[in-house]
Design an enzyme around this catalytic site. Structure first.
Site, PDB file in Angstrom:
ATOM      1  N   GLU A 156      -9.044  -6.880   4.101  1.00  0.00           N
ATOM      2  CA  GLU A 156      -8.254  -8.028   3.404  1.00  0.00           C
ATOM      3  C   GLU A 156      -7.628  -8.938   4.531  1.00  0.00           C
ATOM      4  O   GLU A 156      -7.616 -10.188   4.408  1.00  0.00           O
ATOM      5  CB  GLU A 156      -7.096  -7.421   2.382  1.00  0.00           C
ATOM      6  CG  GLU A 156      -7.829  -7.082   1.161  1.00  0.00           C
ATOM      7  CD  GLU A 156      -7.128  -5.739   0.495  1.00  0.00           C
ATOM      8  OE1 GLU A 156      -5.833  -5.711   0.809  1.00  0.00           O
ATOM      9  OE2 GLU A 156      -7.543  -5.027  -0.411  1.00  0.00           O
ATOM     10  N   TYR A 182       0.851  -1.222   0.090  1.00  0.00           N
ATOM     11  CA  TYR A 182       0.154  -0.066   0.139  1.00  0.00           C
ATOM     12  C   TYR A 182       0.895   1.255  -0.053  1.00  0.00           C
ATOM     13  O   TYR A 182       0.634   2.396  -0.588  1.00  0.00           O
ATOM     14  CB  TYR A 182      -0.730   0.177   1.256  1.00  0.00           C
ATOM     15  CG  TYR A 182      -2.214  -0.752   0.528  1.00  0.00           C
ATOM     16  CD1 TYR A 182      -3.199  -0.399   0.144  1.00  0.00           C
ATOM     17  CD2 TYR A 182      -2.348  -2.197   0.854  1.00  0.00           C
ATOM     18  CE1 TYR A 182      -4.547  -1.067  -0.331  1.00  0.00           C
ATOM     19  CE2 TYR A 182      -3.079  -3.115   0.538  1.00  0.00           C
ATOM     20  CZ  TYR A 182      -4.428  -2.301   0.016  1.00  0.00           C
ATOM     21  OH  TYR A 182      -5.466  -3.173  -0.468  1.00  0.00           O
TER      22      TYR A 182
HETATM   23  C1  HEM Z   1      -6.572   2.139  -1.510  1.00  0.00           C
HETATM   24  C2  HEM Z   1      -5.553   1.491  -2.572  1.00  0.00           C
HETATM   25  C3  HEM Z   1      -6.514   0.705  -3.614  1.00  0.00           C
HETATM   26  C4  HEM Z   1      -7.369   0.753  -4.275  1.00  0.00           C
HETATM   27  C5  HEM Z   1      -8.569   1.811  -4.266  1.00  0.00           C
HETATM   28  C6  HEM Z   1      -7.430  -0.223  -5.391  1.00  0.00           C
HETATM   29  C7  HEM Z   1      -8.384  -0.433  -6.361  1.00  0.00           C
HETATM   30  C8  HEM Z   1      -8.477  -1.394  -7.180  1.00  0.00           C
HETATM   31  C9  HEM Z   1      -9.686  -1.695  -8.161  1.00  0.00           C
HETATM   32  C10 HEM Z   1     -10.977  -0.747  -8.189  1.00  0.00           C
HETATM   33  C11 HEM Z   1      -9.332  -2.947  -8.643  1.00  0.00           C
HETATM   34  C12 HEM Z   1     -10.239  -3.508  -9.855  1.00  0.00           C
HETATM   35  C13 HEM Z   1     -10.924  -4.460  -8.976  1.00  0.00           C
HETATM   36  C14 HEM Z   1     -12.098  -5.140  -9.980  1.00  0.00           C
HETATM   37  O1  HEM Z   1     -12.907  -4.611 -10.337  1.00  0.00           O
HETATM   38  O2  HEM Z   1     -12.065  -6.424 -10.050  1.00  0.00           O
HETATM   39  C15 HEM Z   1      -8.042  -3.325  -8.379  1.00  0.00           C
HETATM   40  C16 HEM Z   1      -7.681  -4.320  -8.891  1.00  0.00           C
HETATM   41  C17 HEM Z   1      -6.174  -4.787  -8.518  1.00  0.00           C
HETATM   42  N1  HEM Z   1      -5.472  -3.939  -7.640  1.00  0.00           N
HETATM   43 FE1  HEM Z   1      -5.994  -2.626  -6.170  1.00  0.00          FE
HETATM   44  N2  HEM Z   1      -6.178  -0.914  -5.417  1.00  0.00           N
HETATM   45  C18 HEM Z   1      -5.571  -0.460  -4.246  1.00  0.00           C
HETATM   46  C19 HEM Z   1      -4.146  -1.001  -3.629  1.00  0.00           C
HETATM   47  C20 HEM Z   1      -3.504  -1.956  -4.368  1.00  0.00           C
HETATM   48  C21 HEM Z   1      -2.284  -2.107  -4.144  1.00  0.00           C
HETATM   49  C22 HEM Z   1      -1.578  -1.615  -3.074  1.00  0.00           C
HETATM   50  C23 HEM Z   1      -1.962  -3.020  -5.111  1.00  0.00           C
HETATM   51  C24 HEM Z   1      -0.666  -3.859  -5.136  1.00  0.00           C
HETATM   52  C25 HEM Z   1       0.655  -2.969  -5.203  1.00  0.00           C
HETATM   53  C26 HEM Z   1      -3.153  -3.378  -5.934  1.00  0.00           C
HETATM   54  C27 HEM Z   1      -2.883  -4.157  -7.056  1.00  0.00           C
HETATM   55  C28 HEM Z   1      -4.092  -4.475  -7.787  1.00  0.00           C
HETATM   56  C29 HEM Z   1      -4.009  -5.399  -8.948  1.00  0.00           C
HETATM   57  C30 HEM Z   1      -2.765  -6.330  -9.360  1.00  0.00           C
HETATM   58  C31 HEM Z   1      -5.163  -5.492  -9.393  1.00  0.00           C
HETATM   59  C32 HEM Z   1      -5.807  -6.214 -10.509  1.00  0.00           C
HETATM   60  C33 HEM Z   1      -5.489  -5.818 -11.570  1.00  0.00           C
HETATM   61  C34 HEM Z   1      -5.350  -6.305 -12.774  1.00  0.00           C
HETATM   62  O3  HEM Z   1      -5.161  -7.667 -12.687  1.00  0.00           O
HETATM   63  O4  HEM Z   1      -5.414  -5.712 -13.937  1.00  0.00           O
HETATM   64  N3  HEM Z   1      -4.005  -2.564  -5.455  1.00  0.00           N
HETATM   65  N4  HEM Z   1      -7.641  -2.410  -7.342  1.00  0.00           N
END
Ligand code: HEM
Ligand SMILES: Cc1cc2nc3c(=O)[nH]c(=O)nc-3n(C[C@H](O)[C@H](O)[C@H](O)COP(=O)(O)OP(=O)(O)OC[C@H]3O[C@@H](n4cnc5c(N)ncnc54)[C@H](O)[C@@H]3O)c2cc1C
Length: 404
Positions: A137, A95
């Protein structure tokens, strides 16, 4: 808790950030992957190229910021994303990396307009939002590991059977290599597969819905080969089709997802799918038949024609039961399909068809398929007056907006 002044700064700057939405998020990913190329092991490169994930992450940070003094209100959104994060293995230590690069990108794009006061307020707000995700989580990690048959992270499963279901869809029956028990799941949930392809710099993680009922000693996924368009062929689906065989090992994380069949209800359920979007519906159909005998269920599937239509026999067998109805739509039937009456309706599922053939009043609707299919179904259901709480859907990619 944030002070009132910080909250005001956040709320008044959200529209400015939204205005620069794509520029900031593109810069954010450039900066983050530049400094942390190891994160390319987790993020889907194709989603990056198409900009789908860009919008999802930063868009959600802004949306959350609007509710910064009442994050409870967006708990369902946090929960849905947290399922995906848990399935991918996102940890608390990730994060601060995202936070740091989001702030750097905001500074970069806004220039002098990004005063210290604004940046500091956003740093505080991001931490509050991140903490909300991290705590949801943490509970999910604990549950995934501590449930019967559960585990932490990615566990080795062997491909027990590989079954061709149609010209484009193949099923994989996966059993744990350690031959111990496996976690249960709720129909509609998915697993993530992490592929290490020899000679490739990064791992690839993809989600696949479980396409059989729970309670077996295997998980089944059914995968469509993404190929034959002007874009590059899909990396993982083609690798699974071409290079993964019976006896091979795949690393998968425990079942996740909040698109699930509500088995507390006994009112009718309507399952609508387009193409490979039928996978979660198969699990739901089989579960209703097995566990909720008498609950009325209608399975409506749309495909181009019988060449690409998967799992037809399994549905047909269940549709022989009194309380199960099935309808097949083909929009490009073959001559053979016509001669052998292999489908019920030619064309797409329309509002008028739904109105005439489905009892709308008390049913719950679950749907999944290509985005245009989902938009059309969603619009039809809304037009027919179906309440939002009875409409459930899954995106086979980052969640988008069906109302756009
Ligand atoms: C407050 C912080 C964060 C928010 C608001 C956020 C938001 C999101 C959202 C909206 C999605 C799409 C989910 C879906 O519709 O299925 C997503 C997917 C994802 N997030 Fe986060 N996220 C955050 C932090 C993180 C962090 C810290 C990481 C890792 C470094 C991360 C890695 C990912 C990955 C790898 C995906 C799937 C993306 C893909 O495969 O294209 N996220 N996140
Ligand atoms: C919750 C969930 C459940 C899912 N369940 C299933 C399921 O049951 N069955 C199933 O088959 N799939 C399912 N999916 C989809 C699956 O996760 C993968 O997205 C899918 O298999 C494609 O992965 P891939 O690696 O083959 O394609 P990718 O390499 O990720 O490419 C994805 C798409 O982008 C295009 N593309 C690639 N590179 C570019 C580029 N540079 N420019 C433009 N376009 C590009 C490709 O042509 C392809 O169409 C699910 C997804 C989610 C989120």
């Amino acid at each position: 808790m944030l002070d009132q002044k910080t909250i005001e700064i956040i709320k008044s700057t959200v529209p400015v950030l939204e205005q620069h939405g794509e520029t900031i998020t593109t810069r954010f990913y450039q900066l983050m992957f530049g400094n942390h190329p190891e994160l390319l092991n987790i993020f889907n490169h194709a989603n990056q190229k198409q900009g789908r994930q860009q919008k999802a992450l930063a868009g959600t940070v802004y949306a959350a910021a609007m509710y910064i003094d009442n994050l409870e209100a967006i708990l369902p959104v946090v929960t849905q994303i947290a399922h995906k994060h848990r399935s991918l293995g996102i940890k608390p230590e990730h994060y601060p990396i995202v936070g740091k690069h989001l702030l750097l990108a905001i500074k970069d794009v806004l220039g002098d307009a990004a005063t210290d006061e604004i940046i500091n307020a956003w740093a505080e707000a991001y931490n509050v939002i991140a903490d909300a995700f991290i705590s949801v989580e943490a509970e999910m990690y604990e549950e995934a590991e501590n449930q019967a048959g559960g585990w932490d992270g990615f566990r080795s499963f062997m491909v027990d059977r590989k079954v061709v279901e149609s010209d484009v869809i193949t099923s994989f029956y996966l059993k744990p290599e350690d031959q111990k028990g496996i976690a249960g799941f709720i129909p509609g949930q998915y697993i993530s597969i992490k592929l290490e392809i020899e000679g490739e710099e990064f791992t690839h993680i993809r989600q696949y819905s479980l396409s059989d009922a729970p309670g077996k000693d295997y998980y089944r996924i059914s995968v469509k080969r993404e190929a034959g368009t002007a874009n590059p062929d899909g990396r993982v689906s083609n690798y699974l089709h071409n290079d993964v065989n019976e006896g091979d090992i795949l690393k998968i994380s425990a079942p996740a997802g909040d698109f699930v069949l509500d088995t507390e209800k006994t009112t009718p359920v309507v399952l609508l799918s387009g193409g490979v979007g039928l996978t979660p519906m198969m699990s739901m159909l089989k579960t209703v038949v097995k566990m909720q005998q008498g609950r009325k269920v209608t399975f409506v599937h749309a495909a181009a024609n019988s060449n690409v239509h998967a799992l037809r026999d399994e549905v047909e067998e269940l549709a022989a039961l009194d309380h199960v109805n099935s309808f097949i739509f083909y929009d490009a039937p073959t001559e053979e399909d016509r001669l052998n009456n292999r489908f019920d309706v030619e064309g797409y599922i329309t509002r008028d068809w739904l109105k005439s053939n489905i009892s709308i009043e008390d049913a719950d609707f679950y749907f999944c398929g290509p985005v245009p299919f989902m938009k059309a179904i969603n619009r039809s259901l809304k037009d027919l007056g179906v309440f939002e709480e009875r409409i459930h859907f899954e995106f086979f990619g980052p969640k988008g907006d069906l109302e756009e």
